[in-house]
Scaffold this motif. Structure first.
Motif, PDB file in Angstrom:
ATOM      1  N   TRP A  33       0.855  -1.195   0.000  1.00  0.00           N
ATOM      2  CA  TRP A  33       0.000   0.000   0.000  1.00  0.00           C
ATOM      3  C   TRP A  33       0.884   1.235   0.000  1.00  0.00           C
ATOM      4  O   TRP A  33       2.066   1.169   0.335  1.00  0.00           O
ATOM      5  N   GLY A  34       0.266   2.367  -0.312  1.00  0.00           N
ATOM      6  CA  GLY A  34       0.998   3.619  -0.226  1.00  0.00           C
ATOM      7  C   GLY A  34       0.510   4.659  -1.208  1.00  0.00           C
ATOM      8  O   GLY A  34      -0.534   4.509  -1.854  1.00  0.00           O
ATOM      9  N   SER A  35       1.278   5.731  -1.329  1.00  0.00           N
ATOM     10  CA  SER A  35       0.970   6.824  -2.241  1.00  0.00           C
ATOM     11  C   SER A  35       1.609   6.540  -3.601  1.00  0.00           C
ATOM     12  O   SER A  35       2.369   5.579  -3.756  1.00  0.00           O
ATOM     13  N   TYR A  62      -0.681  -3.047  -6.063  1.00  0.00           N
ATOM     14  CA  TYR A  62      -0.598  -1.973  -5.083  1.00  0.00           C
ATOM     15  C   TYR A  62      -1.866  -1.137  -5.071  1.00  0.00           C
ATOM     16  O   TYR A  62      -2.588  -1.056  -6.064  1.00  0.00           O
ATOM     17  N   THR A  63      -2.110  -0.526  -3.912  1.00  0.00           N
ATOM     18  CA  THR A  63      -3.310   0.280  -3.728  1.00  0.00           C
ATOM     19  C   THR A  63      -3.093   1.206  -2.536  1.00  0.00           C
ATOM     20  O   THR A  63      -2.004   1.266  -1.970  1.00  0.00           O
ATOM     21  N   SER A  64      -4.138   1.920  -2.148  1.00  0.00           N
ATOM     22  CA  SER A  64      -4.065   2.762  -0.949  1.00  0.00           C
ATOM     23  C   SER A  64      -4.203   1.891   0.296  1.00  0.00           C
ATOM     24  O   SER A  64      -4.574   0.711   0.201  1.00  0.00           O
ATOM     25  N   GLY A  67      -7.872   0.490   0.910  1.00  0.00           N
ATOM     26  CA  GLY A  67      -8.263  -0.512  -0.072  1.00  0.00           C
ATOM     27  C   GLY A  67      -7.450  -1.790   0.014  1.00  0.00           C
ATOM     28  O   GLY A  67      -7.919  -2.869  -0.355  1.00  0.00           O
ATOM     29  N   TYR A  68      -6.236  -1.671   0.532  1.00  0.00           N
ATOM     30  CA  TYR A  68      -5.308  -2.801   0.583  1.00  0.00           C
ATOM     31  C   TYR A  68      -5.866  -3.945   1.415  1.00  0.00           C
ATOM     32  O   TYR A  68      -5.835  -5.112   0.998  1.00  0.00           O
ATOM     33  N   TRP A  69      -6.376  -3.624   2.597  1.00  0.00           N
ATOM     34  CA  TRP A  69      -6.787  -4.691   3.521  1.00  0.00           C
ATOM     35  C   TRP A  69      -8.067  -5.375   3.065  1.00  0.00           C
ATOM     36  O   TRP A  69      -8.240  -6.585   3.258  1.00  0.00           O
ATOM     37  N   GLU A  70      -8.945  -4.616   2.445  1.00  0.00           N
ATOM     38  CA  GLU A  70     -10.160  -5.231   1.900  1.00  0.00           C
ATOM     39  C   GLU A  70      -9.795  -6.203   0.778  1.00  0.00           C
ATOM     40  O   GLU A  70     -10.310  -7.321   0.710  1.00  0.00           O
ATOM     41  N   LYS A  71      -8.891  -5.773  -0.087  1.00  0.00           N
ATOM     42  CA  LYS A  71      -8.454  -6.623  -1.196  1.00  0.00           C
ATOM     43  C   LYS A  71      -7.729  -7.863  -0.687  1.00  0.00           C
ATOM     44  O   LYS A  71      -7.987  -8.987  -1.144  1.00  0.00           O
ATOM     45  N   ASP A  83       2.367 -13.774  -3.029  1.00  0.00           N
ATOM     46  CA  ASP A  83       3.522 -14.501  -2.498  1.00  0.00           C
ATOM     47  C   ASP A  83       4.258 -13.676  -1.443  1.00  0.00           C
ATOM     48  O   ASP A  83       4.758 -14.211  -0.447  1.00  0.00           O
ATOM     49  N   ILE A  84       4.349 -12.367  -1.686  1.00  0.00           N
ATOM     50  CA  ILE A  84       5.032 -11.442  -0.781  1.00  0.00           C
ATOM     51  C   ILE A  84       4.080 -10.293  -0.511  1.00  0.00           C
ATOM     52  O   ILE A  84       3.423  -9.797  -1.435  1.00  0.00           O
ATOM     53  N   MET A  85       3.992  -9.867   0.728  1.00  0.00           N
ATOM     54  CA  MET A  85       3.060  -8.778   1.042  1.00  0.00           C
ATOM     55  C   MET A  85       3.623  -7.859   2.103  1.00  0.00           C
ATOM     56  O   MET A  85       4.344  -8.279   3.005  1.00  0.00           O
ATOM     57  N   GLN A  86       3.304  -6.589   1.938  1.00  0.00           N
ATOM     58  CA  GLN A  86       3.610  -5.603   2.966  1.00  0.00           C
ATOM     59  C   GLN A  86       2.597  -5.822   4.091  1.00  0.00           C
ATOM     60  O   GLN A  86       1.409  -6.008   3.820  1.00  0.00           O
ATOM     61  N   MET A  87       3.057  -5.831   5.325  1.00  0.00           N
ATOM     62  CA  MET A  87       2.181  -6.171   6.442  1.00  0.00           C
ATOM     63  C   MET A  87       2.287  -5.103   7.524  1.00  0.00           C
ATOM     64  O   MET A  87       3.379  -4.637   7.837  1.00  0.00           O
ATOM     65  N   SER A  88       1.156  -4.721   8.078  1.00  0.00           N
ATOM     66  CA  SER A  88       1.102  -3.698   9.120  1.00  0.00           C
ATOM     67  C   SER A  88       1.134  -4.328  10.508  1.00  0.00           C
ATOM     68  O   SER A  88       0.657  -5.454  10.707  1.00  0.00           O
ATOM     69  N   ILE A  89       1.668  -3.575  11.479  1.00  0.00           N
ATOM     70  CA  ILE A  89       1.614  -3.995  12.877  1.00  0.00           C
ATOM     71  C   ILE A  89       0.162  -4.219  13.314  1.00  0.00           C
ATOM     72  O   ILE A  89      -0.122  -5.019  14.194  1.00  0.00           O
ATOM     73  N   LEU A  90      -0.776  -3.539  12.644  1.00  0.00           N
ATOM     74  CA  LEU A  90      -2.198  -3.690  12.966  1.00  0.00           C
ATOM     75  C   LEU A  90      -2.686  -5.116  12.720  1.00  0.00           C
ATOM     76  O   LEU A  90      -3.578  -5.605  13.409  1.00  0.00           O
ATOM     77  N   TYR A  91      -2.099  -5.778  11.716  1.00  0.00           N
ATOM     78  CA  TYR A  91      -2.679  -7.040  11.254  1.00  0.00           C
ATOM     79  C   TYR A  91      -1.728  -8.236  11.265  1.00  0.00           C
ATOM     80  O   TYR A  91      -2.156  -9.354  11.004  1.00  0.00           O
TER      81      TYR A  91
END
Length: 424
Positions: A33-35, A62-64, A67-71, A83-91
């Motif tokens: 996710w990101g800008s 990629y998305t905002s 939108g990222y978490w819903e997708k 296969d590879i994903m950016q992951m937040s401390i939230l999840y």
């Protein structure tokens, strides 16, 4: 931060050696996710990696942030996770507990090197249930980002570091009185569970305990009343305006109330998102620590992790990509501080001579927050993602006057603890 990994030479060698000597053609999907600025840099990084590894193709997704978490949730449900994903401390805990994220431990000191990363973060946040499911990308502190020009236009001093909540609302009242009907002194943060967590820390309360909500009910009632009073006074937007605005903390400045000029200050945000705002609002933005009570409301956390899917058919190649992303000068030159200050100590030292004024502000803010006895972000028990949505929905009902503050506090605790009981 502690250091050791591979020497610079061994890190570069790791990025160039095909996994297990195999030259089979491999495709890996990588989501983040990101800008737009982050997307552009990440695509360049992918191109560089593919030049070094012609047999590995990285397919970007990629998305905002919102939108990222819903997708991702939809992809996981369909057994089609990247296969590879950016992951937040939230999840990260939730996705790890659900078996979505793979254990990277078998690839350590081979395809993936982590010795230059913070050992405490690896142990306490990246390792879940005894498995290393996330490697930290960058360091972070929670902040408020503000538009310097709006305070100058109003002819008043901008917010100061370590302001109290009373000082925060006094400043909001002051700028509202100067700039008229179309501007509010602050966004209404009341629906943000993250914002409430930092407030809880500031008053000396906790957020979670024993896989349940851990704070005193009065803390939530005080939070809701604080924003309810501000709403009635007109120094934050009315409920309808807040509900129609895009989500708080979406990590894309093009989509929030600060960029639109609706408010002069926005949060909770992070040092890692400051570059995205600065890229869009050149020289107009700055940041201060989150408001405090007896303690600071600012917290320290990992800006984000990189994880591999537990079901990827190519875990070694995924680990190679993570190693390149975290441990090479080629990647550091491309990414710079777009995702925050690098967690990798050697890459941080390598980039420091190139730091812009923006980067130096991020370093200074991290150093400041580190010095004022901050709490660490609490990602919560399994189910916290669902509870976060519940919090927003429950507080929105209170914003619109459909339930009282007392009822909102009681309803949220009852329903949240049901979710936690179901998940833990």
């Amino acid at each position: 931060m502690s250091g050791c990994v591979p020497t610079e030479k061994s890190a570069t060698q790791a990025s160039k050696a095909p996994a297990g000597g195999s030259q089979e053609n491999v495709e890996l999907r990588f989501s983040w996710w990101g800008s737009q600025g982050r997307h552009d840099r990440t695509l360049k990084l992918i191109d560089k990696f593919q030049q070094l590894h012609p047999n590995i193709k990285i397919k970007p997704e990629y998305t905002s942030f919102d939108g990222y978490w819903e997708k991702l949730s939809t992809q996981v449900a369909a057994n089609n996770a990247p296969d590879i994903m950016q992951m937040s401390i939230l999840y990260i805990k939730e996705y790890s507990d659900r078996g979505v994220l793979g254990d990277l431990t078998p690839y350590l000191n081979k395809e993936l090197h982590v010795d230059d990363l913070n050992k405490d973060v690896l142990k306490n946040q990246g390792t879940i249930g005894g498995k290393l499911t996330g490697v930290p990308v960058s360091d972070n502190a929670s902040v408020m980002i503000y538009n310097k020009e709006m305070y100058q236009q109003a002819g008043i001093e901008p917010p100061k570091m370590d302001m109290t909540w009373k000082e925060y609302f006094d400043k909001a009242r002051e700028i509202k009185s100067k700039l008229g009907d179309k501007v509010y002194g602050s966004f209404d943060l009341s629906t943000s569970l993250e914002g409430f967590m930092y407030y809880s820390f500031s008053v000396g309360d906790t957020m979670y305990k024993n896989n349940k909500l851990g704070y005193n009910d009065q803390t939530l009632k005080n939070w809701l009343k604080m924003w309810d009073d501000a709403r009635k006074e007109g120094i934050v937007p009315p409920a309808a305006t807040t509900a129609s605005s895009l989500p708080i903390g979406n990590a894309d400045p093009n989509k929030d109330a600060l960029m639109k000029g609706l408010v002069p200050i926005m949060g909770p945000q992070f040092t890692a998102t400051f570059p995205a705002y600065e890229n869009v609002m050149k020289d107009k933005v700055d940041m201060v620590s989150y408001p405090k009570d007896k303690n600071t409301g600012s917290v320290l956390e990992t800006a984000m992790f990189l994880s591999a899917s537990a079901k990827t058919k190519h875990p070694k190649e995924a680990a190679m990509f993570l190693d390149f992303f975290l441990n090479t000068k080629e990647a550091a030159d491309i990414l710079e501080t777009d995702r925050g200050l690098p967690e990798n100590k050697k890459m941080l030292e390598y980039l420091t001579p190139k730091f812009t004024d923006r980067d130096k502000k991020m370093v200074k803010m991290l150093e400041h927050v580190s010095s004022i006895q901050p709490s660490w972000y609490d990602a919560g028990p399994k189910g916290t993602g669902e509870v976060t949505k519940l919090f927003e929905q429950t507080v929105q009902k209170q914003q619109f006057g459909k339930i009282t503050i007392d009822d909102a506090a009681a309803e949220f605790r009852k329903e949240a603890d049901k979710i936690f009981e179901k998940n833990n």
